[in-house]
Write a protein that holds these residues in place. Structure first.
Motif, PDB file in Angstrom:
ATOM      1  N   TYR A   8       0.854  -1.053  -0.106  1.00  0.00           N
ATOM      2  CA  TYR A   8      -0.239  -0.089  -0.101  1.00  0.00           C
ATOM      3  C   TYR A   8       0.631   1.271  -0.044  1.00  0.00           C
ATOM      4  O   TYR A   8       0.658   2.239  -0.640  1.00  0.00           O
ATOM      5  CB  TYR A   8      -1.052  -0.114   1.330  1.00  0.00           C
ATOM      6  N   PHE A   9       1.773   1.260   0.975  1.00  0.00           N
ATOM      7  CA  PHE A   9       2.757   2.518   1.177  1.00  0.00           C
ATOM      8  C   PHE A   9       3.482   2.869  -0.262  1.00  0.00           C
ATOM      9  O   PHE A   9       3.740   3.934  -0.814  1.00  0.00           O
ATOM     10  CB  PHE A   9       3.691   2.143   2.171  1.00  0.00           C
ATOM     11  N   THR A  11       2.868   1.607  -3.303  1.00  0.00           N
ATOM     12  CA  THR A  11       1.952   2.179  -4.666  1.00  0.00           C
ATOM     13  C   THR A  11       1.551   3.578  -4.305  1.00  0.00           C
ATOM     14  O   THR A  11       1.743   4.295  -5.217  1.00  0.00           O
ATOM     15  CB  THR A  11       0.596   1.285  -4.474  1.00  0.00           C
ATOM     16  N   GLU A  12       1.322   4.089  -3.146  1.00  0.00           N
ATOM     17  CA  GLU A  12       0.936   5.501  -2.950  1.00  0.00           C
ATOM     18  C   GLU A  12       2.119   6.376  -2.845  1.00  0.00           C
ATOM     19  O   GLU A  12       1.993   7.492  -3.759  1.00  0.00           O
ATOM     20  CB  GLU A  12       0.220   5.482  -1.322  1.00  0.00           C
ATOM     21  N   GLN A  15       3.256   7.167  -6.574  1.00  0.00           N
ATOM     22  CA  GLN A  15       2.542   8.377  -7.312  1.00  0.00           C
ATOM     23  C   GLN A  15       2.540   9.591  -7.161  1.00  0.00           C
ATOM     24  O   GLN A  15       2.149  10.578  -7.611  1.00  0.00           O
ATOM     25  CB  GLN A  15       1.042   7.925  -7.009  1.00  0.00           C
ATOM     26  N   LEU A  16       3.359   9.969  -5.793  1.00  0.00           N
ATOM     27  CA  LEU A  16       3.711  11.269  -5.628  1.00  0.00           C
ATOM     28  C   LEU A  16       4.541  11.977  -6.651  1.00  0.00           C
ATOM     29  O   LEU A  16       5.301  11.353  -7.244  1.00  0.00           O
ATOM     30  CB  LEU A  16       4.449  11.336  -4.263  1.00  0.00           C
ATOM     31  N   TYR A 107       8.793   7.164   5.593  1.00  0.00           N
ATOM     32  CA  TYR A 107       8.581   5.726   5.232  1.00  0.00           C
ATOM     33  C   TYR A 107      10.131   5.180   5.318  1.00  0.00           C
ATOM     34  O   TYR A 107      10.335   3.995   6.110  1.00  0.00           O
ATOM     35  CB  TYR A 107       8.060   5.644   3.922  1.00  0.00           C
ATOM     36  N   GLU A 116       1.868   8.238   6.737  1.00  0.00           N
ATOM     37  CA  GLU A 116       0.453   8.003   6.501  1.00  0.00           C
ATOM     38  C   GLU A 116      -0.302   9.361   6.665  1.00  0.00           C
ATOM     39  O   GLU A 116      -1.209   9.777   5.809  1.00  0.00           O
ATOM     40  CB  GLU A 116      -0.293   6.881   6.942  1.00  0.00           C
ATOM     41  N   LEU A 119       0.574  11.388   3.571  1.00  0.00           N
ATOM     42  CA  LEU A 119      -0.168  10.960   2.603  1.00  0.00           C
ATOM     43  C   LEU A 119      -1.560  11.596   2.451  1.00  0.00           C
ATOM     44  O   LEU A 119      -2.268  11.860   1.493  1.00  0.00           O
ATOM     45  CB  LEU A 119      -0.090   9.385   2.297  1.00  0.00           C
ATOM     46  N   LYS A 123      -3.751  14.076   0.020  1.00  0.00           N
ATOM     47  CA  LYS A 123      -5.003  13.657  -0.569  1.00  0.00           C
ATOM     48  C   LYS A 123      -5.838  14.866  -0.354  1.00  0.00           C
ATOM     49  O   LYS A 123      -6.746  15.256  -1.353  1.00  0.00           O
ATOM     50  CB  LYS A 123      -5.669  12.479   0.077  1.00  0.00           C
TER      51      LYS A 123
END
Length: 477
Positions: A8-9, A11-12, A15-16, A107, A116, A119, A123
């Motif tokens: 999850y981390f 992938t997120e 995208q940054l 991270y 998180e 992130l 968002k």
């Protein structure tokens, strides 16, 4: 951490848009030099908080690359504070890159809660400040990306240019992006036939329109106009820049370069020394001072006074060597300064020191793929005049010419080759080295004739520019 959470981390984070996702390789630059330049920039830009905040973010990434994650975190926090201070309610889009860096850094240090959290902040920004389409980036992100590519490595100049161009498509009147685009064009553009055809001159004028108070842009425009002998406008721009920012090292260092190019060496030297008082760790200013002393030395030789002024020449040469050594010490990958220094070692009869430095410089230049033409002509001149090895000199004059026949260094190499060949053939009509030079010239002429008649085309159907210019260089001799 569980595999699911880890995926999850990753992938997120991927995208940054931030320094961690822009493929900035430490192998493409000298990290210590990047730090020195950024710290110098901060010292000079204390009144420009947005620029300082950007520099803090890039310093943080460099610190991370050097293994100092805690220092990186400190600089990112400073960047956030300064951005909020200078942008106020409009700070969100200017924090996208820094928040991305913070998510990545937490991270990597194992602080997944903070990762998180950032992130989540990103968002929220995306929801409140959407772009026109999912493939678009905010102009603030494109601008910071452009400045990052520009400051990190010469290898990324084309990427910087593209970022600034895209940012201007969204905000054509933004002074920051206009300035960035103008400066990167200034660094990359080859000479055009007229100032009207120069994209750099056009963009510098546009950047000055959007920010009349930027004295550096005025000097850069002056330097570019002087290439086309537009001295009246160039002189006016330089005087205005000095009047606006008489104590700015950024302005003074380029004005010093302008005066050196015009032959005003004493004025150039005085200005550059003033700039050095403010920024003693500037490799650029040390190199510019060295070039002033080099020109003074060459002037003493050209006036035929080198016998009566031997002590003065040695003094000027020693000053030149001193500033080159400082420049190289401050920036270990400064190819043009290393090349200049090696050539002077040769003049000083320090042949082995010169040879060792030249070989090291070739290694650095090939790794960086820059300054190879001037390096080849300097090494050729070292072999020609200091080491007295004409075959090696000829080889590197030829290499210089192959790298660009219609440049100053290319034309100088062509003249040197012609002179060597004429001298050797006058002594021995069958001299092997002279015949090799003539064969090299003849091949260039023959292939140029074939290309202009349309027999040889490159992959795009264009005539071979190198061969055409090569022949032109020899016919101008």
């Amino acid at each position: 951490m569980a595999d699911t959470q880890n995926r999850y981390f990753e992938t997120e984070l991927q995208q940054l848009e931030c320094h961690f996702t822009w493929a900035l390789s430490k192998d493409d630059t000298d990290l210590t030099d990047v730090l020195n330049r950024l710290e110098e920039q901060i010292e000079l830009d204390l009144g420009k908080k947005a620029g300082v905040a950007r520099s803090y973010s890039l310093i943080a990434f460099v610190k991370y690359l050097l293994g100092s994650s805690q220092e990186a975190l400190t600089y990112l926090q400073k960047s956030v504070e300064l951005t909020k201070e200078c942008q106020g309610e409009d700070s969100e889009r200017n924090l996208i890159v820094t928040y991305g860096d913070l998510a990545w850094l937490h991270y990597h240090t194992g602080d997944y809660t903070q990762c998180e959290s950032y992130l989540g902040k990103l968002k929220d920004i995306r929801e409140r400040c959407p772009t026109k389409s999912t493939s678009d980036l905010h102009p603030e992100v494109l601008g910071e990306k452009g400045w990052t590519f520009f400051k990190f490595s010469r290898k990324y100049y084309d990427k910087a240019k593209e970022c600034f161009k895209k940012a201007l498509e969204q905000e054509p009147d933004e002074s920051e992006w206009n300035a960035g685009y103008a400066i990167v064009l200034f660094r990359t553009e080859k000479e055009n036939s007229s100032p009207e055809e120069s994209p750099t001159i056009q963009q510098l004028r546009r950047a000055i329109e959007t920010n009349q108070d930027d004295a550096v842009l005025k000097v850069l425009l002056a330097l570019k106009l002087s290439v086309y002998k537009k001295f009246k406008e160039a002189d006016d721009l330089v005087e205005k820049a000095l009047e606006m920012s008489p104590d700015s090292p950024h302005v003074i260092r380029y004005v010093g370069k302008y005066f050196r190019n015009q032959g005003s060496l004493d004025r150039s030297t005085a200005l550059l020394k003033r700039a050095l008082d403010r920024t003693p760790n500037s490799a650029f200013i040390h190199h510019q001072l060295a070039l002033c002393y080099k020109k003074k030395k060459n002037n003493l030789y050209s006036t035929g006074s080198h016998h009566s002024k031997g002590a003065e020449i040695r003094r000027v040469r020693d000053q030149c060597i001193y500033h080159l050594q400082k420049a190289v010490a401050l920036k270990s990958s400064f190819v043009s300064a290393m090349s200049d220094l090696a050539l002077l070692y040769g003049e000083n009869k320090e042949i082995q020191e010169a040879e060792d430095l030249f070989q090291n410089t070739f290694k650095v230049a090939k790794e960086k793929n820059e300054s190879l033409q001037i390096l080849n002509i300097h090494y050729a001149e070292f072999q020609h005049y200091s080491n007295r090895c004409e075959p090696l000199a000829v080889k590197h004059y030829m290499e210089c010419l192959k790298l660009g026949s219609d440049t100053c260094d290319g034309r100088r190499s062509a003249k040197k080759l012609q002179k060597i060949a004429d001298k050797r053939i006058s002594r021995n009509p069958e001299d092997k080295l002279a015949l090799e030079i003539f064969e090299f010239m003849h091949k260039g002429r023959q292939e140029k004739r074939q290309t202009t008649e349309g027999y040889e085309k490159d992959d795009n159907g264009d005539t071979n520019e190198f061969l055409r210019n090569l022949c032109d260089s020899f016919t101008r001799l």
